[in-house]
Write a protein that holds these residues in place. Structure first.
Motif, short mmCIF file in Angstrom:
data_model
loop_
_atom_site.label_atom_id
_atom_site.label_comp_id
_atom_site.label_asym_id
_atom_site.label_seq_id
_atom_site.Cartn_x
_atom_site.Cartn_y
_atom_site.Cartn_z
N ILE A 1 69.60 26.52 31.55
CA ILE A 1 68.62 25.46 31.85
C ILE A 1 67.31 26.05 32.36
N SER A 2 67.42 27.06 33.20
CA SER A 2 66.21 27.67 33.76
C SER A 2 65.36 28.30 32.66
N GLY A 3 66.01 29.00 31.73
CA GLY A 3 65.25 29.62 30.64
C GLY A 3 64.57 28.59 29.76
N ILE A 4 65.32 27.53 29.40
CA ILE A 4 64.74 26.47 28.56
C ILE A 4 63.61 25.76 29.31
N LEU B 1 71.89 18.99 26.26
CA LEU B 1 71.34 19.87 27.28
C LEU B 1 69.85 20.10 27.04
N TYR B 2 69.47 20.35 25.81
CA TYR B 2 68.05 20.57 25.50
C TYR B 2 67.23 19.30 25.73
N ARG B 3 67.76 18.16 25.32
CA ARG B 3 67.02 16.91 25.52
C ARG B 3 66.79 16.63 27.00
N LEU C 1 58.77 16.87 30.73
CA LEU C 1 57.75 15.86 30.45
C LEU C 1 57.59 14.86 31.58
N GLY C 2 58.30 15.07 32.70
CA GLY C 2 58.16 14.21 33.86
C GLY C 2 59.14 13.06 33.94
N GLU C 3 60.03 12.93 32.98
CA GLU C 3 61.02 11.84 33.00
C GLU C 3 62.29 12.36 33.70
N LEU C 4 62.19 12.46 35.02
CA LEU C 4 63.24 13.14 35.78
C LEU C 4 64.57 12.40 35.73
N SER C 5 64.55 11.08 35.85
CA SER C 5 65.81 10.34 35.88
C SER C 5 66.54 10.42 34.55
N LYS C 6 65.79 10.27 33.43
CA LYS C 6 66.42 10.39 32.12
C LYS C 6 66.96 11.79 31.90
N GLY C 7 66.18 12.79 32.30
CA GLY C 7 66.62 14.16 32.13
C GLY C 7 67.87 14.46 32.93
N ALA C 8 67.93 13.97 34.17
CA ALA C 8 69.11 14.21 35.01
C ALA C 8 70.34 13.55 34.40
N LEU C 9 70.17 12.35 33.84
CA LEU C 9 71.31 11.67 33.22
C LEU C 9 71.81 12.44 32.00
N ASP C 10 70.89 13.00 31.23
CA ASP C 10 71.31 13.78 30.06
C ASP C 10 72.04 15.05 30.49
N LEU C 11 71.59 15.68 31.56
CA LEU C 11 72.27 16.89 32.04
C LEU C 11 73.67 16.55 32.55
N VAL C 12 73.81 15.41 33.21
CA VAL C 12 75.14 14.97 33.65
C VAL C 12 76.02 14.68 32.44
N GLU C 13 75.44 14.07 31.40
CA GLU C 13 76.21 13.80 30.19
C GLU C 13 76.67 15.10 29.53
N ALA C 14 75.78 16.10 29.51
CA ALA C 14 76.15 17.40 28.92
C ALA C 14 77.31 18.02 29.68
N LEU C 15 77.26 17.97 31.02
CA LEU C 15 78.35 18.52 31.81
C LEU C 15 79.63 17.72 31.60
N SER C 16 79.52 16.40 31.46
CA SER C 16 80.69 15.56 31.22
C SER C 16 81.34 15.88 29.88
#
Length: 431
Positions: A247-250, A369-371, A378-393
């Protein structure tokens, strides 16, 4: 016959068990299987009063004789953890030979040294190429064309060589992975900047799938289900740090690209189509086949791992088309592979992970994970956090599904055999 353990023989048997445990754990074997192999070796050579403590970095054995002799405790550190399934198979074969009482204790040292020193089944360049082909196959799976696949291949080679250069200079693996992930993102950013008419984001997804920790993830879930909570926690922490590095690299490269005005949009992030067309089937086969080579699966078992990738993809697509939610479809598809892979592994007498781990490659959540990282950049923190949680799930669903399939097979094989395979099984009901 069983061997009467003198004090010297007891020490030799404990040293043997510790060395075997180190090789198994270092190759990614689950804690339960490591403990079981060590216990069977010690019982074969006459040691009954031995307790084993296996965690992610050390193995400890304690022998308390009932005849009044002094107790003995020995420990072996696991300093090198690198997947080598050819060596893993050889260690399991050695354990079976010992348990069958076909190998005297005096001869085990030379045999184990042969296993530890056996040359790699593939040369180094073939392993590096296979990792790059994982990325290229994943790019094909999600709908990228030849240019995208070639770009993912080049990006992964570049990231791997930069990571190797950093490793030779003692840089931590976290930063090696971050640099490797940033290479795929850099190539995608350059394609978008030059307005090349391809799915540039598929380059990132392919490179990410080549880096995601499928092997430690499955072992983590298996340890947790088996009640090995300390080791499961350690493995889960390892998984989180690997994902955090990716995630850090991307994220770093995307943030720089956004600041420079590169027109990156969330709505063009590719998702693997729910299709059984030739590109998707070949992509799934390619991911699993090259994943198997990267894990040093012997050539005679490559076909089994590759077919597992096709099976998991076909099962997932059929379930998703019939209305199953993504996470449930992922879990059930992984369970099918866990069941069939474990059954076939027992038939050919090799560890199940030889077939199961390569097979899960097509379902690793690279696109999500990329999305998520793109949305956060792009500043959409809540959407990004939800996608990262989905990736982990999704990742955890893969691990849980694989173990579910293996547990179903265990339940169907009979009570006596199940108890011998897992003598510590218990019913605590949570308390």
């Amino acid at each position: 016959m069983t061997y009467a353990a003198s004090e010297a023989d007891a020490h030799r048997a404990m040293a043997l068990a510790l060395h075997v445990g180190e090789l198994l754990l270092g190759s990614g074997e689950a804690t339960e299987n490591v403990s079981g192999a060590m216990r069977r070796i010690l019982q074969t050579y006459g040691l009954r009063q031995v307790e084993a403590d296996v965690n992610l970095s050390a193995i400890t054995l304690s022998h308390v004789p009932e005849d009044g002799r002094p107790a003995t405790t020995a420990e072996r550190r696991v300093r090198r953890r690198q997947p080598d399934y050819d060596r893993l198979i050889a260690v399991h074969e050695l354990v079976r030979e010992i348990v069958a009482q076909q190998l005297p204790l005096a001869d085990t040292h030379d045999r184990l040294r042969e296993v530890g020193r056996r040359p790699r089944v593939y040369p180094g360049w073939a392993v590096v190429t296979s990792v790059a082909l994982i990325a290229a196959s994943a790019a094909v799976l999600i709908g990228g064309g030849p240019i995208v696949a070639a770009s993912a291949f080049v990006a992964t080679i570049m990231g791997d060589r930069l990571g190797a250069w950093l490793a030779r200079r003692g840089v931590a693996e976290f930063f090696q992975l971050a640099v490797a992930a940033s290479c795929g993102t850099l190539i995608a950013v350059l394609l978008i900047w030059q307005r090349v008419p391809v799915q540039a984001s598929a380059v990132v997804v392919g490179a990410v799938i080549a880096l995601l920790p499928g092997r430690p993830l499955v072992a983590c879930v298996q340890d947790g289900i088996a009640g090995e909570y300390v080791t499961a926690t350690g493995r889960f922490t390892e998984v989180l740090f690997i994902v955090a590095a990716v995630i850090s690299g991307i994220g770093t490269m995307l943030s720089i690209a956004v600041l420079l005005g590169v027109p990156i949009r969330v709505d063009v992030v590719p998702v693997a189509p729910l299709s059984l067309a030739a590109p998707q089937l070949l992509g799934a086969l390619g991911v699993s086949l090259t994943f198997a080579v990267a894990l040093l699966v012997p050539p005679r078992h490559l076909v089994g791992g590759a077919l597992g990738g096709a099976v998991i993809w076909v099962t997932f697509v059929l379930l998703a088309r019939n209305g199953f939610p993504s996470i449930m479809a992922t879990t059930l598809a992984a369970a099918v592979v866990g069941l069939l892979g474990t059954a076939y592994a027992r038939l050919v007498r090799v560890p199940a992970m030889v077939f199961v781990i390569p097979a899960i490659g097509p379902l690793l959540p690279g696109s999500v994970l990329y999305r998520g990282m793109l949305e956060m950049s792009l500043g959409e923190l809540s959407k990004g956090a939800l996608d990262l949680v989905e990736a982990l799930s999704i990742a955890l669903a893969i691990g849980a599904g694989v173990i579910l399939g293996a547990e179903v097979l265990r339940a169907l094989r009979g009570r006596g055999l199940a108890r011998r395979m897992r003598p510590a099984s218990r019913r605590t009901r949570g308390y």
